[in-house]
Write an enzyme that holds these catalytic residues in place. Structure first.
Site, PDB file in Angstrom:
ATOM      1  N   ASP A 269       0.842  -1.183   0.000  1.00 15.47           N
ATOM      2  CA  ASP A 269       0.000   0.000   0.000  1.00 15.47           C
ATOM      3  C   ASP A 269       0.887   1.246   0.000  1.00 15.47           C
ATOM      4  OD1 ASP A 269      -2.951   1.040   0.616  1.00 15.47           O
ATOM      5  OD2 ASP A 269      -1.545   2.238   1.796  1.00 15.47           O
ATOM      6  N   ASN A 277      -2.493  12.897  -2.873  1.00 14.90           N
ATOM      7  CA  ASN A 277      -3.446  13.293  -3.919  1.00 14.90           C
ATOM      8  C   ASN A 277      -4.002  14.681  -3.650  1.00 14.90           C
ATOM      9  OD1 ASN A 277      -3.712  11.608  -6.097  1.00 14.90           O
ATOM     10  ND2 ASN A 277      -5.297  10.333  -5.210  1.00 14.90           N
ATOM     11  N   ASP A 286      -1.679   9.648 -10.253  1.00 13.38           N
ATOM     12  CA  ASP A 286      -1.573   8.603 -11.273  1.00 13.38           C
ATOM     13  C   ASP A 286      -0.119   8.331 -11.640  1.00 13.38           C
ATOM     14  OD1 ASP A 286      -4.292   8.353 -11.303  1.00 13.38           O
ATOM     15  OD2 ASP A 286      -4.603   9.474 -13.168  1.00 13.38           O
ATOM     16  N   GLU A 311      -4.733   2.399  -4.202  1.00 15.28           N
ATOM     17  CA  GLU A 311      -3.276   2.445  -4.057  1.00 15.28           C
ATOM     18  C   GLU A 311      -2.721   1.131  -3.514  1.00 15.28           C
ATOM     19  OE1 GLU A 311      -4.954   4.416  -0.267  1.00 15.28           O
ATOM     20  OE2 GLU A 311      -5.505   4.164  -2.375  1.00 15.28           O
TER      21      GLU A 311
END
Length: 408
Positions: A269, A277, A286, A311
């Protein structure tokens, strides 16, 4: 790296296999019994029809257009067969299609997929209709000129069996095939591979058009190649994550159903990904996910990586013990933590080639991320879902311990 090459080369297997099989079967068709022999001329139509229906159902507009061209090509080529009453109009149409087919197939290979009945799909259909209209006008008002233009066959002595092409077709193919091949090398996909395979099959039909059974066989091969290209591409979309290129969770579930007794599952993770983000935006997020996927993809020890969702990623080590898998996972974790990702901005080139040149040059803002890893090992009585859950629980322990660590 080996997995990437193997996956991409798999896209070439279908057209190469079908065309090779067609070449091997051709000399054996003459030995077929009469009832079966009489069915051969009817094979291309159901093959093309099945491809049209599948490409329409799965919204593969480029293949749909290619099959429409192939249907017209089949009709025109039938007029050139031995024993068929000569039809000058159809022969001239065949000459024009022999030029238009490779040109359009090459254009399709450079187009993005936009469906069939979408606005872009209808524009492309209109483009083919415009070509058909112009060809019809030329044939109606200048049939003699068309016949003179597409005539004048040239025999290529270095190819067997009396390979003959008109000069315009030869010139178009001499340009189209290398351009399409270079495009395939840059963008290797099942559909692009099938389009090039259809062009090669059409070239064989044009060059050996008087060879018994060859036009029927190779047009059928082209239709089958395009149809299987649609199925291959659809399978890839269902079982491969579009952003990262890794196998998707559906592929992971399929793999878990086929696990042996001994294996290791790792859950990975990206740490603080939501905050990342929020700070940099989803486009940068991304970029991070694609970078992490590349590093995970390079895992050693026989590990098979998957994108689990968001993720989160999963790596399965078949026939492996926990102490054997941990060093490879640690190598991935350290590689991701050490990587400096250059953020895309208005001054950074969008192409990957130019982007690679700037990596490490110190230009632009850089960021780094870390991952946490949870890992679990199977035993003789374990079921994969339980091992996956244990790895997920170990991942949460790694998060609680401070992140950027591996927990088991």
């Amino acid at each position: 790296m080996i997995r990437v090459v193997s996956r991409k080369m798999a896209a070439l297997i279908v057209p190469v296999t079908i065309l090779t099989a067609a070449a091997i079967c051709l000399p054996r068709l003459s030995a077929l019994a009469s009832p079966w022999k009489e069915l051969l001329p009817y094979i291309p139509l159901p093959a093309i029809s099945a491809g049209l229906l599948l490409s329409l159902h799965f919204r593969r507009g480029r293949v749909f257009l290619a099959l429409l061209l192939l249907a017209a090509f089949h009709w025109a080529s039938h007029s050139r067969l031995p024993g068929v009453a000569p039809d000058i109009h159809a022969q001239n149409t065949f000459g024009l299609l022999a030029i238009l087919f490779p040109i359009n197939i090459t254009l399709f290979m450079f187009m993005r997929e936009r469906g069939v009945m979408t606005v872009a799909g209808r524009i492309r259909l209109a483009f083919l209709a415009f070509q058909a209209g112009m060809a019809a006008l030329l044939l109606h008002f200048h049939g003699g000129g068309v016949a003179a233009f597409v005539g004048g066959d040239m025999r290529l002595a270095f190819l067997p069996g009396g390979f003959v092409l008109s000069l315009p077709v030869l010139l178009v193919l001499a340009l189209s095939i290398p351009i399409a091949t270079m495009r395939l090398a840059v963008s290797l996909s099942p559909v692009n591979s099938a389009l090039l395979g259809a062009m090669v099959a059409a070239t064989a039909v044009c060059g050996w058009q008087t060879t018994p059974d060859l036009p029927m066989l190779f047009i059928s091969a082209a239709a089958l190649t395009l149809t299987l290209g649609v199925l291959q591409d659809t399978h890839d979309m269902a079982f491969r994550d579009d952003l990262t290129g890794l196998p998707s969770r559906r592929a992971l579930n399929e793999q878990l159903m086929d696990m042996r007794r001994r294996y290791v599952i790792a859950m990975l993770d990206v740490d603080h990904f939501k905050n990342f983000n929020d700070a940099y935006g989803h486009d940068v997020g991304d970029q991070v996910l694609k970078m992490v996927a590349r590093k995970i993809h390079d895992v050693k020890g026989g590990g098979k990586p998957y994108r689990y969702g968001g993720e989160e990623f999963t790596i399965i080590f078949p026939r492996c013990r926990l102490d054997e898998a941990i060093p490879h996972l640690e190598e991935v974790r350290k590689a991701i933590a050490a990587y400096q990702l250059v953020l895309r901005d208005n001054s950074r080139p969008e192409t990957s080639r130019l982007g690679k040149r700037q990596r490490g040059s110190g230009e632009g803002e850089t960021v780094s991320v870390t991952i946490s890893i949870g890992v679990a090992e199977s035993n003789d009585r374990s079921i994969p879902a339980e091992v996956l859950k244990e790895a997920d629980q170990a991942l949460y322990r790694a998060k609680r311990k401070g992140r950027d660590i591996l927990s088991k």
